[in-house]
Write an enzyme that holds these catalytic residues in place. Structure first.
Site, PDB file in Angstrom:
ATOM      1  N   ARG A  42       1.211  -1.035   0.183  1.00 53.70           N
ATOM      2  CA  ARG A  42       0.334  -0.263   0.196  1.00 53.70           C
ATOM      3  C   ARG A  42       0.449   0.949  -0.161  1.00 53.70           C
ATOM      4  O   ARG A  42       1.756   1.581   1.134  1.00 53.70           O
ATOM      5  CB  ARG A  42      -0.624   0.290   1.462  1.00 53.70           C
ATOM      6  CG  ARG A  42      -1.317   1.058   1.696  1.00 53.70           C
ATOM      7  CD  ARG A  42      -2.752   1.136   1.890  1.00 53.70           C
ATOM      8  NE  ARG A  42      -3.532   0.449   1.647  1.00 53.70           N
ATOM      9  CZ  ARG A  42      -4.656   1.218   2.203  1.00 53.70           C
ATOM     10  NH1 ARG A  42      -5.643   0.917   3.576  1.00 53.70           N
ATOM     11  NH2 ARG A  42      -6.150  -0.180   1.346  1.00 53.70           N
TER      12      ARG A  42
ATOM     13  N   HIS B 236      -7.557   0.872  -7.000  1.00 54.05           N
ATOM     14  CA  HIS B 236      -6.652   0.221  -5.475  1.00 54.05           C
ATOM     15  C   HIS B 236      -7.642  -1.205  -6.654  1.00 54.05           C
ATOM     16  O   HIS B 236      -9.237  -1.728  -5.687  1.00 54.05           O
ATOM     17  CB  HIS B 236      -7.971   0.745  -4.628  1.00 54.05           C
ATOM     18  CG  HIS B 236      -8.037  -0.199  -2.843  1.00 54.05           C
ATOM     19  ND1 HIS B 236      -7.556  -1.125  -2.862  1.00 54.05           N
ATOM     20  CD2 HIS B 236      -8.864   0.441  -2.030  1.00 54.05           C
ATOM     21  CE1 HIS B 236      -7.678  -1.006  -1.853  1.00 54.05           C
ATOM     22  NE2 HIS B 236      -8.275  -0.061  -1.201  1.00 54.05           N
TER      23      HIS B 236
ATOM     24  N   GLN C  91      -9.770  -3.895  -3.772  1.00 54.78           N
ATOM     25  CA  GLN C  91     -11.042  -3.422  -3.258  1.00 54.78           C
ATOM     26  C   GLN C  91     -12.182  -3.637  -4.640  1.00 54.78           C
ATOM     27  O   GLN C  91     -13.435  -3.946  -3.923  1.00 54.78           O
ATOM     28  CB  GLN C  91     -10.586  -1.603  -2.629  1.00 54.78           C
ATOM     29  CG  GLN C  91     -12.125  -1.129  -3.009  1.00 54.78           C
ATOM     30  CD  GLN C  91     -13.083  -1.631  -1.844  1.00 54.78           C
ATOM     31  OE1 GLN C  91     -12.282  -2.148  -0.487  1.00 54.78           O
ATOM     32  NE2 GLN C  91     -13.931  -1.905  -0.958  1.00 54.78           N
TER      33      GLN C  91
ATOM     34  N   ASP D   7     -17.294   6.920  -1.908  1.00 56.75           N
ATOM     35  CA  ASP D   7     -15.883   6.941  -1.468  1.00 56.75           C
ATOM     36  C   ASP D   7     -15.492   8.324  -0.651  1.00 56.75           C
ATOM     37  O   ASP D   7     -16.177   9.273  -0.663  1.00 56.75           O
ATOM     38  CB  ASP D   7     -14.574   6.945  -2.469  1.00 56.75           C
ATOM     39  CG  ASP D   7     -13.441   6.627  -1.880  1.00 56.75           C
ATOM     40  OD1 ASP D   7     -13.499   6.282  -0.560  1.00 56.75           O
ATOM     41  OD2 ASP D   7     -12.523   6.347  -1.668  1.00 56.75           O
TER      42      ASP D   7
ATOM     43  N   CYS E 227     -16.791   1.782   0.186  1.00 55.48           N
ATOM     44  CA  CYS E 227     -15.096   1.160   0.265  1.00 55.48           C
ATOM     45  C   CYS E 227     -14.125   0.887   1.975  1.00 55.48           C
ATOM     46  O   CYS E 227     -14.064   0.543   2.175  1.00 55.48           O
ATOM     47  CB  CYS E 227     -14.295   1.332  -0.635  1.00 55.48           C
ATOM     48  SG  CYS E 227     -13.373   3.362  -0.518  1.00 55.48           S
TER      49      CYS E 227
ATOM     50  N   ARG F 232     -13.942  -8.732   1.481  1.00 58.25           N
ATOM     51  CA  ARG F 232     -12.107  -8.124   0.454  1.00 58.25           C
ATOM     52  C   ARG F 232     -11.798  -9.624   0.628  1.00 58.25           C
ATOM     53  O   ARG F 232     -10.264 -10.044   0.479  1.00 58.25           O
ATOM     54  CB  ARG F 232     -11.917  -7.433   1.477  1.00 58.25           C
ATOM     55  CG  ARG F 232     -12.472  -5.747   1.370  1.00 58.25           C
ATOM     56  CD  ARG F 232     -11.533  -5.396   0.240  1.00 58.25           C
ATOM     57  NE  ARG F 232     -10.222  -5.491   0.183  1.00 58.25           N
ATOM     58  CZ  ARG F 232      -9.535  -4.654   0.794  1.00 58.25           C
ATOM     59  NH1 ARG F 232      -9.828  -3.337   1.112  1.00 58.25           N
ATOM     60  NH2 ARG F 232      -7.988  -4.333  -0.289  1.00 58.25           N
TER      61      ARG F 232
HETATM   62  N1  NVA Z   1      -9.488   6.683  -1.422  1.00 55.60           N
HETATM   63  C1  NVA Z   1      -9.476   6.281  -0.452  1.00 55.60           C
HETATM   64  C2  NVA Z   1      -9.838   4.931  -0.135  1.00 55.60           C
HETATM   65  C3  NVA Z   1      -9.928   3.998   1.138  1.00 55.60           C
HETATM   66  C4  NVA Z   1      -9.397   2.846   1.908  1.00 55.60           C
HETATM   67  C5  NVA Z   1      -7.986   6.665  -0.483  1.00 55.60           C
HETATM   68  O1  NVA Z   1      -7.121   6.562  -1.374  1.00 55.60           O
HETATM   69  O2  NVA Z   1      -7.569   7.174   1.210  1.00 55.60           O
HETATM   70  N1   CP Z   2     -11.014  -0.359   2.255  1.00 56.17           N
HETATM   71  C1   CP Z   2     -10.253  -0.475   2.054  1.00 56.17           C
HETATM   72  O1   CP Z   2      -8.885  -0.570   1.928  1.00 56.17           O
HETATM   73  O2   CP Z   2      -9.672   0.607   3.236  1.00 56.17           O
HETATM   74  P1   CP Z   2      -8.648  -0.033   4.630  1.00 56.17           P
HETATM   75  O3   CP Z   2      -7.904   1.524   4.082  1.00 56.17           O
HETATM   76  O4   CP Z   2      -8.818   0.338   6.325  1.00 56.17           O
HETATM   77  O5   CP Z   2      -7.349  -1.222   4.583  1.00 56.17           O
END
Ligand code: NVA
Ligand code: CP
Length: 322
Positions: free
Chosen positions: A110, A137, A140, A231, A271, A299
């Protein structure tokens, strides 16, 4: 070059998969989920294998679901926190990849810059999975599509309307939805459209599958939708923009008025994490159309399918998990 060397498959983007592979993963995920709910027993599809999980941003779902997915496949996961590795700072991304690839059979990362996922994939020598980058993502979207498939049935021809920022989650939905023959509409405030390059790839998938993609500022594009999705308005790394975005995005809130425009039995997805009262109201998130917690659960099952496949525990053609 030695043609006997197998180049590992990665999931940096859903565009790395064919429509058949994406749909195959969803089928395997359903089977694994069913098996887990009937037997609650770990499988040995990845016994002796390990996953290194590299995080440069916070997480609840991604961390827990990947760790338990490995456990349920008979393997092991190792968590590397944002403070630990210093990706690209303490050590180059390429060297981190080379080291992790010597220890682990799979890597999930990540990151902020999508280029870091690509650099890990280029140098690790083992499959690399994008656990969220600023661009996409993909894990997701696999869980999201699995949820729609389970609750609403076959995906082809279904209309998913995503309302909000044209961000990493929107990008993955565009690609994955198009691969499954869905209509995906991204309804965004002016200036927050999805990337043109992603729209182009999604359009190419849609041309193969009979799906369709659209980016628009018009809320009317949600009329009759089978799935409403939103989101956060400011993603991780955009915290300084949060206050400014709130005013711009408020007309695009997923509230009861929007649910009333969609199909009567539409699914509501998010998400998570959600900022209740901003991109989604309590009424909608806790209402009868919401599937957000089933979506979060998925997930786990979608990633088990992905890990088992990339880790060599099963093939997708006529996949059997039994
Ligand atoms: N668009 C959000 C998704 C979090 C799961 C982010 O990147 O923070
Ligand atoms: N939806 C998602 O990726 O959640 P987290 O950021 O908690 O991993």
């Amino acid at each position: 070059m030695d043609s006997s060397i197998t180049v590992p498959r990665h999931l940096a983007s859903l565009a790395d998969l064919s429509p058949q592979e994406t749909m195959g993963l969803l089928e395997v995920a359903r089977e694994l989920k069913d098996r887990w709910s009937r037997e609650r027993r770990n499988l040995d599809l990845l016994s002796g294998r390990s996953l290194a999980m590299l995080f440069t941003k916070p997480s609840l779902r991604t961390r827990v679901s990947f760790e338990l997915a490995m456990q349920q496949l008979g393997g092991h996961a190792l968590y590397l926190s944002p403070a630990e590795v210093g990706l690209g700072q303490r050590e180059s991304v390429a060297d981190v990849a080379r080291v992790l690839g010597r220890y682990a059979d799979l890597i999930m990362a990540r990151v902020y810059a999508h280029a870091d996922v690509l650099a890990l994939a280029a140098h690790a020598g083992v499959p690399v999975i994008n656990g969220l980058s600023d661009l996409e993502h993909p894990c997701q979207a696999l869980a999201d599509l699995l949820t729609v498939l389970e609750v609403a049935g076959p995906l082809a021809g279904r209309h998913l309307a995503y309302v909000g920022d044209g961000n990493n989650v929107a990008h993955a939905l565009l690609l994955g939805g198009a691969q499954c023959g869905m209509r995906v509409s991204i309804i965004h405030p002016p200036g927050y459209a999805p990337a043109a390059s992603v729209m182009q790839s999604a359009r190419a998938f849609a041309a193969q599958t009979g799906g369709a993609v659209l980016a628009t500022t018009e809320l009317a594009a949600a009329d009759g939708a089978h799935v409403l999705y939103t989101d956060v308005w400011a993603s991780m790394g955009q915290e300084a923009e949060a206050a400014g975005r709130r005013a711009v995005f408020m007309p695009y809130q997923l509230n009861q008025a929007l649910v009333d425009r969609a199909a009567p039995d539409c699914l509501v997805l998010h998400c998570l994490p959600a900022h209740r009262g901003e991109e989604i109201t309590d009424q909608v998130m806790d209402g009868p159309n919401s599937q957000v917690f089933a979506q979060a659960e998925n997930r786990l099952h979608a990633q088990k399918a992905l890990l088992a496949w990339l880790g060599g525990g099963l093939s997708l053609a006529g996949a059997r998990v039994g």
